[in-house]
Design a protein around this motif. Structure first.
Motif, mmCIF file in Angstrom:
data_model
loop_
_atom_site.group_PDB
_atom_site.id
_atom_site.type_symbol
_atom_site.label_atom_id
_atom_site.label_comp_id
_atom_site.label_asym_id
_atom_site.label_seq_id
_atom_site.Cartn_x
_atom_site.Cartn_y
_atom_site.Cartn_z
ATOM 1 N N LEU A 173 -22.407 82.597 -73.710
ATOM 2 C CA LEU A 173 -23.817 82.966 -73.630
ATOM 3 C C LEU A 173 -24.343 82.859 -72.200
ATOM 4 O O LEU A 173 -25.017 83.779 -71.703
ATOM 5 N N VAL A 174 -24.030 81.763 -71.526
ATOM 6 C CA VAL A 174 -24.546 81.534 -70.175
ATOM 7 C C VAL A 174 -24.035 82.595 -69.192
ATOM 8 O O VAL A 174 -24.790 83.062 -68.325
ATOM 9 N N VAL A 175 -22.774 82.977 -69.326
ATOM 10 C CA VAL A 175 -22.230 84.017 -68.441
ATOM 11 C C VAL A 175 -23.026 85.305 -68.591
ATOM 12 O O VAL A 175 -23.361 85.973 -67.596
ATOM 13 N N ARG A 176 -23.366 85.650 -69.822
ATOM 14 C CA ARG A 176 -24.168 86.855 -70.060
ATOM 15 C C ARG A 176 -25.562 86.722 -69.448
ATOM 16 O O ARG A 176 -26.075 87.655 -68.832
ATOM 17 N N LEU A 177 -26.187 85.562 -69.655
ATOM 18 C CA LEU A 177 -27.533 85.346 -69.121
ATOM 19 C C LEU A 177 -27.549 85.413 -67.591
ATOM 20 O O LEU A 177 -28.449 86.012 -66.989
ATOM 21 N N VAL A 178 -26.558 84.790 -66.973
ATOM 22 C CA VAL A 178 -26.483 84.790 -65.507
ATOM 23 C C VAL A 178 -26.242 86.200 -64.983
ATOM 24 O O VAL A 178 -26.892 86.639 -64.020
ATOM 25 N N ALA A 179 -25.313 86.918 -65.611
ATOM 26 C CA ALA A 179 -25.029 88.291 -65.176
ATOM 27 C C ALA A 179 -26.269 89.169 -65.310
ATOM 28 O O ALA A 179 -26.583 89.968 -64.418
ATOM 29 N N GLY A 180 -26.992 89.007 -66.415
ATOM 30 C CA GLY A 180 -28.212 89.779 -66.610
ATOM 31 C C GLY A 180 -29.292 89.408 -65.615
ATOM 32 O O GLY A 180 -30.014 90.275 -65.114
ATOM 33 N N GLY A 181 -29.405 88.101 -65.325
ATOM 34 C CA GLY A 181 -30.385 87.648 -64.345
ATOM 35 C C GLY A 181 -30.097 88.220 -62.968
ATOM 36 O O GLY A 181 -31.018 88.658 -62.254
ATOM 37 N N ILE A 182 -28.828 88.234 -62.587
ATOM 38 C CA ILE A 182 -28.437 88.808 -61.294
ATOM 39 C C ILE A 182 -28.753 90.297 -61.260
ATOM 40 O O ILE A 182 -29.242 90.830 -60.250
ATOM 41 N N ALA A 183 -28.489 90.984 -62.367
ATOM 42 C CA ALA A 183 -28.781 92.415 -62.441
ATOM 43 C C ALA A 183 -30.276 92.675 -62.291
ATOM 44 O O ALA A 183 -30.696 93.594 -61.584
ATOM 45 N N GLY A 184 -31.086 91.861 -62.965
ATOM 46 C CA GLY A 184 -32.527 92.020 -62.865
ATOM 47 C C GLY A 184 -33.045 91.731 -61.472
ATOM 48 O O GLY A 184 -33.886 92.455 -60.935
ATOM 49 N N TRP A 185 -32.544 90.656 -60.867
ATOM 50 C CA TRP A 185 -32.929 90.275 -59.505
ATOM 51 C C TRP A 185 -32.559 91.397 -58.530
ATOM 52 O O TRP A 185 -33.356 91.784 -57.664
ATOM 53 N N SER A 186 -31.340 91.926 -58.674
ATOM 54 C CA SER A 186 -30.867 92.997 -57.796
ATOM 55 C C SER A 186 -31.681 94.272 -57.981
ATOM 56 O O SER A 186 -31.970 94.976 -57.006
ATOM 57 N N ALA A 187 -32.040 94.563 -59.226
ATOM 58 C CA ALA A 187 -32.840 95.760 -59.499
ATOM 59 C C ALA A 187 -34.207 95.659 -58.845
ATOM 60 O O ALA A 187 -34.733 96.647 -58.320
ATOM 61 N N TRP A 188 -34.790 94.465 -58.882
ATOM 62 C CA TRP A 188 -36.089 94.259 -58.241
ATOM 63 C C TRP A 188 -35.993 94.528 -56.739
ATOM 64 O O TRP A 188 -36.829 95.212 -56.160
ATOM 65 N N ALA A 189 -34.946 93.993 -56.101
ATOM 66 C CA ALA A 189 -34.764 94.165 -54.663
ATOM 67 C C ALA A 189 -34.456 95.625 -54.316
ATOM 68 O O ALA A 189 -35.050 96.197 -53.397
ATOM 69 N N LEU A 190 -33.524 96.240 -55.063
ATOM 70 C CA LEU A 190 -33.124 97.616 -54.782
ATOM 71 C C LEU A 190 -34.256 98.597 -55.075
ATOM 72 O O LEU A 190 -34.560 99.475 -54.271
ATOM 73 N N GLY A 191 -34.892 98.417 -56.226
ATOM 74 C CA GLY A 191 -35.992 99.308 -56.593
ATOM 75 C C GLY A 191 -37.135 99.240 -55.603
ATOM 76 O O GLY A 191 -37.707 100.256 -55.210
ATOM 77 N N GLY A 192 -37.457 98.013 -55.172
ATOM 78 C CA GLY A 192 -38.529 97.847 -54.206
ATOM 79 C C GLY A 192 -38.200 98.494 -52.877
ATOM 80 O O GLY A 192 -39.056 99.136 -52.257
ATOM 81 N N ALA A 193 -36.949 98.345 -52.434
ATOM 82 C CA ALA A 193 -36.534 98.919 -51.156
ATOM 83 C C ALA A 193 -36.580 100.441 -51.196
ATOM 84 O O ALA A 193 -37.081 101.096 -50.270
ATOM 85 N N VAL A 194 -36.058 101.018 -52.276
ATOM 86 C CA VAL A 194 -36.041 102.478 -52.404
ATOM 87 C C VAL A 194 -37.453 103.029 -52.529
ATOM 88 O O VAL A 194 -37.819 104.019 -51.884
ATOM 89 N N ALA A 195 -38.258 102.384 -53.366
ATOM 90 C CA ALA A 195 -39.633 102.834 -53.551
ATOM 91 C C ALA A 195 -40.413 102.760 -52.243
ATOM 92 O O ALA A 195 -41.224 103.641 -51.925
ATOM 93 N N HIS A 196 -40.149 101.706 -51.450
ATOM 94 C CA HIS A 196 -40.841 101.552 -50.172
ATOM 95 C C HIS A 196 -40.461 102.665 -49.208
ATOM 96 O O HIS A 196 -41.316 103.237 -48.518
ATOM 97 N N ARG A 197 -39.176 102.994 -49.165
ATOM 98 C CA ARG A 197 -38.713 104.058 -48.265
ATOM 99 C C ARG A 197 -39.280 105.413 -48.660
ATOM 100 O O ARG A 197 -39.499 106.280 -47.817
#
Length: 207
Positions: A173-197
Motif C-alpha cells: 500500500l505504501v509503495v502505491r501511495l508514495v508513487a502516486g504522491g510523487i506523480a502528483g507533486w511532479s504534475a504540479w511542478a510540470l503543469g505549472g511550468a508549462v502553463a507559465h511558459r
C-alpha cells in the motif's frame, strides 16, 4: 457544464487520449516485462503514476471543477473500445482514480502542491483495494481468499515470510501511495511550468 468552452473540451479530450495511449502501449510492454503478480503490481504502480500525472497536468489547462473526472471518462471509454478482451477492471480503476483526484481538487477549492500530491497518492493507492473489489465482483472471491492470495504473492515478490502479512500489505500500500504522491507533486511542478511558459494562469502555490 455550461462554463466549459469548446477549447476546454478539446483539452480534456487530448489529455484523456494521451492517458489512453499510455495505457494501451506501455501497458502491453509491461505485460511482457513483468510476470505474474509482479506484473500486476508494477504495472499498476507505473501506469497509475503516469496516468495520474497526465490527468493532473491536464487540470492546469482546464482549471474547472470536473475536468479531471472528464479526462478519466475519456480514457475509460478509449479503454473500453480498445482491442484485447476484458477491460472492465482497468476501466473501472481509471474512473475511480479520476473520481478520487477530482474529489480532492474540488474540495480544496484552489488546489496547490499538496492537494495535487494527495490527489495522486489516493488515486494510485486505489489500486490496492481495487484488487479486492474486482476479485469479488468478477470472480466471486471472498475477501479472506483475496487477502491470502495477495499476502502469498506479496511475500514471494518481497522475499518476506507469509507470517508477516500486515507488513507485506503495508509495504504494498505504501509503495502505491508514495508513487502516486510523487506523480502528483511532479504534475504540479510540470503543469505549472508549462502553463507559465504558455502564459496561462497557474494554480496558486499552497505549501
Amino acid at each position: 457544464m455550461s462554463e466549459y468552452r469548446v477549447r476546454d473540451w478539446v483539452s480534456i479530450g487530448l489529455f484523456g487520449a494521451l492517458w489512453g495511449v499510455v495505457e494501451a502501449t506501455l501497458g502491453s510492454a509491461l505485460n511482457v516485462a513483468f510476470p505474474s503478480f509482479t506484473n500486476t503490481f508494477f504495472k499498476g504502480v507505473i501506469l497509475g503514476g503516469i496516468g495520474v500525472a497526465i490527468a493532473l497536468v491536464g487540470r492546469f489547462f482546464v482549471q474547472k471543477r470536473g475536468s479531471v473526472f472528464f479526462i478519466g471518462v475519456v480514457t475509460a471509454l478509449l479503454k473500453l473500445l480498445s482491442p484485447g478482451g476484458a477491460t472492465i477492471g482497468p476501466m473501472l480503476a481509471i474512473l475511480m482514480e479520476s473520481i478520487l483526484m477530482e474529489a480532492v481538487l474540488s474540495l480544496t477549492g484552489d488546489p496547490g502542491r499538496w492537494a495535487y500530491t494527495l490527489a495522486g497518492a489516493l488515486a494510485v493507492g486505489w489500486n490496492f483495494p481495487h484488487k479486492f473489489v474486482m476479485m469479488r465482483i468478477m470472480y466471486g472471491r471472498r475477501i479472506g481468499e483475496v487477502y491470502a492470495m495477495v499476502v502469498k504473492d506479496g511475500s514471494e515478490m518481497l522475499g518476506l515470510d507469509v507470517g508477516l502479512a500486515l507488513l507485506i500489505l503495508a509495504i504494498l500500500l505504501v509503495v502505491r501511495l508514495v508513487a502516486g504522491g510523487i506523480a502528483g507533486w511532479s504534475a504540479w511542478a510540470l503543469g505549472g511550468a508549462v502553463a507559465h511558459r504558455l502564459g496561462r494562469r497557474t494554480v496558486a502555490v499552497s505549501e
